[in-house]
Design a protein around this motif. Structure first.
Motif, PDB file in Angstrom:
ATOM      1  N   LEU A  70      46.561  55.667  21.846  1.00  0.00           N
ATOM      2  CA  LEU A  70      46.690  54.310  21.015  1.00  0.00           C
ATOM      3  C   LEU A  70      47.571  54.385  20.048  1.00  0.00           C
ATOM      4  O   LEU A  70      47.926  55.682  19.373  1.00  0.00           O
ATOM      5  CB  LEU A  70      45.298  54.042  20.306  1.00  0.00           C
ATOM      6  N   ARG A  71      48.482  53.466  19.792  1.00  0.00           N
ATOM      7  CA  ARG A  71      49.536  53.459  18.671  1.00  0.00           C
ATOM      8  C   ARG A  71      48.773  53.265  17.314  1.00  0.00           C
ATOM      9  O   ARG A  71      47.450  52.679  17.405  1.00  0.00           O
ATOM     10  CB  ARG A  71      50.422  52.228  18.910  1.00  0.00           C
ATOM     11  N   PRO A  72      49.278  53.617  16.315  1.00  0.00           N
ATOM     12  CA  PRO A  72      48.771  53.438  15.018  1.00  0.00           C
ATOM     13  C   PRO A  72      48.196  51.997  14.765  1.00  0.00           C
ATOM     14  O   PRO A  72      49.050  51.006  15.159  1.00  0.00           O
ATOM     15  CB  PRO A  72      49.813  53.967  13.920  1.00  0.00           C
ATOM     16  N   GLY A  73      46.930  51.653  14.355  1.00  0.00           N
ATOM     17  CA  GLY A  73      46.741  50.268  14.202  1.00  0.00           C
ATOM     18  C   GLY A  73      45.913  49.822  15.581  1.00  0.00           C
ATOM     19  O   GLY A  73      45.450  48.352  15.614  1.00  0.00           O
ATOM     20  N   GLY A  74      46.101  50.652  16.531  1.00  0.00           N
ATOM     21  CA  GLY A  74      45.323  50.173  17.827  1.00  0.00           C
ATOM     22  C   GLY A  74      43.976  50.223  17.988  1.00  0.00           C
ATOM     23  O   GLY A  74      43.362  50.859  17.001  1.00  0.00           O
ATOM     24  N   ARG A  75      43.491  49.616  18.807  1.00  0.00           N
ATOM     25  CA  ARG A  75      41.881  49.095  18.786  1.00  0.00           C
ATOM     26  C   ARG A  75      41.194  50.090  20.108  1.00  0.00           C
ATOM     27  O   ARG A  75      41.545  49.566  20.911  1.00  0.00           O
ATOM     28  CB  ARG A  75      41.603  47.582  18.720  1.00  0.00           C
ATOM     29  N   TYR A  76      40.242  50.575  19.669  1.00  0.00           N
ATOM     30  CA  TYR A  76      39.291  50.925  20.828  1.00  0.00           C
ATOM     31  C   TYR A  76      37.888  50.030  20.985  1.00  0.00           C
ATOM     32  O   TYR A  76      37.498  50.133  19.867  1.00  0.00           O
ATOM     33  CB  TYR A  76      39.008  52.561  20.348  1.00  0.00           C
ATOM     34  N   ALA A  77      37.750  49.522  22.247  1.00  0.00           N
ATOM     35  CA  ALA A  77      36.679  48.513  22.240  1.00  0.00           C
ATOM     36  C   ALA A  77      35.862  49.074  23.167  1.00  0.00           C
ATOM     37  O   ALA A  77      35.983  49.373  24.408  1.00  0.00           O
ATOM     38  CB  ALA A  77      37.175  47.062  22.720  1.00  0.00           C
ATOM     39  N   ILE A  78      34.509  49.393  22.819  1.00  0.00           N
ATOM     40  CA  ILE A  78      33.594  49.754  23.860  1.00  0.00           C
ATOM     41  C   ILE A  78      32.322  49.043  23.740  1.00  0.00           C
ATOM     42  O   ILE A  78      31.859  48.097  22.983  1.00  0.00           O
ATOM     43  CB  ILE A  78      33.076  51.155  23.335  1.00  0.00           C
TER      44      ILE A  78
ATOM     45  N   ASP B  40      48.265  49.482  22.874  1.00  0.00           N
ATOM     46  CA  ASP B  40      47.871  48.737  21.907  1.00  0.00           C
ATOM     47  C   ASP B  40      46.285  48.734  21.762  1.00  0.00           C
ATOM     48  O   ASP B  40      45.619  48.732  20.849  1.00  0.00           O
ATOM     49  CB  ASP B  40      48.303  47.276  21.635  1.00  0.00           C
ATOM     50  N   VAL B  41      45.780  48.753  22.999  1.00  0.00           N
ATOM     51  CA  VAL B  41      44.115  48.474  23.142  1.00  0.00           C
ATOM     52  C   VAL B  41      43.607  49.443  24.125  1.00  0.00           C
ATOM     53  O   VAL B  41      44.408  49.535  25.185  1.00  0.00           O
ATOM     54  CB  VAL B  41      43.716  46.944  23.343  1.00  0.00           C
ATOM     55  N   ALA B  42      42.614  49.991  23.934  1.00  0.00           N
ATOM     56  CA  ALA B  42      41.637  50.909  24.954  1.00  0.00           C
ATOM     57  C   ALA B  42      40.269  50.208  24.995  1.00  0.00           C
ATOM     58  O   ALA B  42      39.689  49.975  24.202  1.00  0.00           O
ATOM     59  CB  ALA B  42      41.804  52.330  24.642  1.00  0.00           C
ATOM     60  N   ILE B  43      40.156  49.956  26.210  1.00  0.00           N
ATOM     61  CA  ILE B  43      38.720  49.639  26.495  1.00  0.00           C
ATOM     62  C   ILE B  43      37.846  50.205  27.385  1.00  0.00           C
ATOM     63  O   ILE B  43      38.318  50.622  28.574  1.00  0.00           O
ATOM     64  CB  ILE B  43      38.896  47.965  27.156  1.00  0.00           C
ATOM     65  N   GLY B  44      36.688  50.427  27.047  1.00  0.00           N
ATOM     66  CA  GLY B  44      35.889  51.261  28.137  1.00  0.00           C
ATOM     67  C   GLY B  44      34.287  50.581  27.855  1.00  0.00           C
ATOM     68  O   GLY B  44      33.755  50.434  26.759  1.00  0.00           O
ATOM     69  N   GLU B  45      33.592  50.377  29.237  1.00  0.00           N
ATOM     70  CA  GLU B  45      32.374  49.646  29.225  1.00  0.00           C
ATOM     71  C   GLU B  45      31.454  50.429  30.066  1.00  0.00           C
ATOM     72  O   GLU B  45      31.820  51.131  31.282  1.00  0.00           O
ATOM     73  CB  GLU B  45      32.370  48.490  29.723  1.00  0.00           C
ATOM     74  N   ALA B  46      30.152  50.853  29.421  1.00  0.00           N
ATOM     75  CA  ALA B  46      29.169  51.393  30.061  1.00  0.00           C
ATOM     76  C   ALA B  46      29.378  52.675  30.785  1.00  0.00           C
ATOM     77  O   ALA B  46      29.019  53.090  31.836  1.00  0.00           O
ATOM     78  CB  ALA B  46      28.508  50.667  31.080  1.00  0.00           C
ATOM     79  N   MET B  47      30.324  53.482  30.292  1.00  0.00           N
ATOM     80  CA  MET B  47      30.881  54.769  30.805  1.00  0.00           C
ATOM     81  C   MET B  47      30.768  56.206  29.638  1.00  0.00           C
ATOM     82  O   MET B  47      30.073  57.229  30.232  1.00  0.00           O
ATOM     83  CB  MET B  47      32.420  54.715  31.273  1.00  0.00           C
TER      84      MET B  47
ATOM     85  N   ILE C  29      34.125  47.896  17.845  1.00  0.00           N
ATOM     86  CA  ILE C  29      35.797  47.968  17.781  1.00  0.00           C
ATOM     87  C   ILE C  29      36.110  48.855  17.059  1.00  0.00           C
ATOM     88  O   ILE C  29      35.787  48.682  15.600  1.00  0.00           O
ATOM     89  CB  ILE C  29      36.460  46.640  17.496  1.00  0.00           C
ATOM     90  N   ALA C  30      36.879  49.773  17.145  1.00  0.00           N
ATOM     91  CA  ALA C  30      37.294  50.912  16.126  1.00  0.00           C
ATOM     92  C   ALA C  30      38.898  50.948  16.124  1.00  0.00           C
ATOM     93  O   ALA C  30      39.649  50.729  17.227  1.00  0.00           O
ATOM     94  CB  ALA C  30      36.765  52.138  16.682  1.00  0.00           C
ATOM     95  N   VAL C  31      39.445  51.154  15.082  1.00  0.00           N
ATOM     96  CA  VAL C  31      40.882  50.999  14.845  1.00  0.00           C
ATOM     97  C   VAL C  31      41.356  52.290  14.444  1.00  0.00           C
ATOM     98  O   VAL C  31      40.959  53.159  13.625  1.00  0.00           O
ATOM     99  CB  VAL C  31      41.243  49.922  13.733  1.00  0.00           C
ATOM    100  N   LYS C  32      42.490  52.693  15.100  1.00  0.00           N
ATOM    101  CA  LYS C  32      43.191  54.033  14.728  1.00  0.00           C
ATOM    102  C   LYS C  32      44.086  53.342  13.346  1.00  0.00           C
ATOM    103  O   LYS C  32      44.770  52.713  13.517  1.00  0.00           O
ATOM    104  CB  LYS C  32      44.108  54.272  15.777  1.00  0.00           C
ATOM    105  N   PRO C  33      43.676  54.604  12.478  1.00  0.00           N
ATOM    106  CA  PRO C  33      44.604  54.138  11.230  1.00  0.00           C
ATOM    107  C   PRO C  33      46.194  54.013  11.311  1.00  0.00           C
ATOM    108  O   PRO C  33      46.718  54.680  12.038  1.00  0.00           O
ATOM    109  CB  PRO C  33      44.135  55.147  10.023  1.00  0.00           C
ATOM    110  N   ASP C  34      46.835  53.315  10.424  1.00  0.00           N
ATOM    111  CA  ASP C  34      48.346  53.047  10.659  1.00  0.00           C
ATOM    112  C   ASP C  34      48.778  54.463  10.288  1.00  0.00           C
ATOM    113  O   ASP C  34      49.931  54.843  10.607  1.00  0.00           O
ATOM    114  CB  ASP C  34      48.611  52.179   9.451  1.00  0.00           C
ATOM    115  N   THR C  35      48.132  55.069   9.233  1.00  0.00           N
ATOM    116  CA  THR C  35      48.578  56.683   9.036  1.00  0.00           C
ATOM    117  C   THR C  35      47.602  57.491   9.322  1.00  0.00           C
ATOM    118  O   THR C  35      46.568  57.392   8.683  1.00  0.00           O
ATOM    119  CB  THR C  35      48.853  56.524   7.478  1.00  0.00           C
ATOM    120  N   VAL C  36      47.990  58.318  10.433  1.00  0.00           N
ATOM    121  CA  VAL C  36      46.965  59.460  10.751  1.00  0.00           C
ATOM    122  C   VAL C  36      47.399  60.624   9.995  1.00  0.00           C
ATOM    123  O   VAL C  36      48.255  61.316  10.008  1.00  0.00           O
ATOM    124  CB  VAL C  36      47.073  59.719  12.412  1.00  0.00           C
ATOM    125  N   ALA C  37      46.201  61.220   9.341  1.00  0.00           N
ATOM    126  CA  ALA C  37      46.244  62.472   8.648  1.00  0.00           C
ATOM    127  C   ALA C  37      46.716  63.746   9.311  1.00  0.00           C
ATOM    128  O   ALA C  37      46.388  63.682  10.436  1.00  0.00           O
ATOM    129  CB  ALA C  37      44.970  62.861   7.901  1.00  0.00           C
TER     130      ALA C  37
END
Length: 272
Positions: A145-153, A118-125, A264-272
């Protein structure tokens, strides 16, 4: 009496000489634990904004495992750390214990299943990667990430966006010489483009000063006692002191053009 430094054998790059060691691992060897450009404060904002409670969380390149502690305090459903350095895996395993798992793997090829977190986190990499490397890691985060999931950097940024290429190149080269890593920080617009090109939608952006070696930030991040031990270690090690002063001089020289950035970036619920 311990000088609050981890054994050299437990640190990535421990076999390298002081003059060649990447700056963040040199700081760790001397006893510094918070190694992110925006310090503990921006990390805490990042984790709060990422909404970790009840989530399956992936931390990419956890390093010393410092952020893993804060992640686990927020009650995720599961924690997985992936790092390509065996020493970093060992360090984070000690922190996480039975509360999660830490595996060896590349940031651009984690080995996790599609749409499994649901969430992927990456810091200073990401900052330390080439343009191609950045794109590959962001694509991997999007995949797992699942649809609606969050990528936090939490990364290093150069600003303003209007800096010309020559100025950005000068800053990047100076950083690389100082910290012994080929750092390639981006502007806010470039960070946004990196993420949106991979299919993400940018939801949140925060900035704070890049003050990694400023006394007030060090005390805020480490506490007074650990700060005094860190300073003592630096003073006792002439080669390390020279490196630390050189890093601090570079950060000071470009302080008007360097900042820590949270996205914080979000993977859309519907991916083209």
């Amino acid at each position: 009496m311990s000088d609050d430094r981890p054994s050299d054998t437990t640190l990535p790059f421990a076999e390298r000489k002081t003059e060649d060691m990447p700056g963040h691992w040199l700081l760790a060897r001397l006893g510094k634990r918070v190694l992110r450009p925006g310090g503990r404060e921006l990390t805490e904002h990042l984790l709060d904004d990422a909404d970790l409670a009840g989530a399956d969380v992936l931390e990419i390149a956890p390093g010393l495992g410092k952020t893993a502690v804060s992640i686990l305090e927020r009650g995720p459903r599961s924690y997985t750390g992936v790092d390509d350095d065996p020493a970093a895996v060992t360090l984070t395993e000690k922190v996480v214990g039975a509360r999660g798992r830490v595996v060896g793997g590349d940031a651009s090829a984690t080995g996790l299943d599609d749409t499994s977190v649901d969430v992927a986190i990456g810091e200073a990499m990401l900052t330390m990667q080439s343009d191609r490397g950045k794109a590959a890691i962001v694509a991997e985060a999007f995949r797992v990430l699942r649809p609606g999931g969050r990528y936090a950097i939490h990364e290093l940024a150069v600003h303003p966006d209007t800096l010309d290429d020559e100025e950005k190149t000068e800053i990047r080269k100076s950083l690389a010489r100082s910290i012994k890593v080929n750092a390639r920080p981006l502007t806010e617009l470039e960070w946004r483009k990196l993420l949106t090109d991979a299919g993400f939608e940018v939801e949140t952006v925060r900035f704070t000063k890049m003050a990694l070696l400023e006394p007030r930030r060090v005390i805020a991040d480490e506490g007074l006692g650990r700060t005094l031990r860190f300073v003592g270690n630096v003073l006792r090690d002439g080669e390390a002191r020279k490196r630390i002063l050189g890093m601090r001089a570079t950060f000071t020289k470009y302080k008007a053009n360097l900042a820590a950035i949270e996205v914080i970036a979000v993977k859309p619920d519907t991916v083209a």
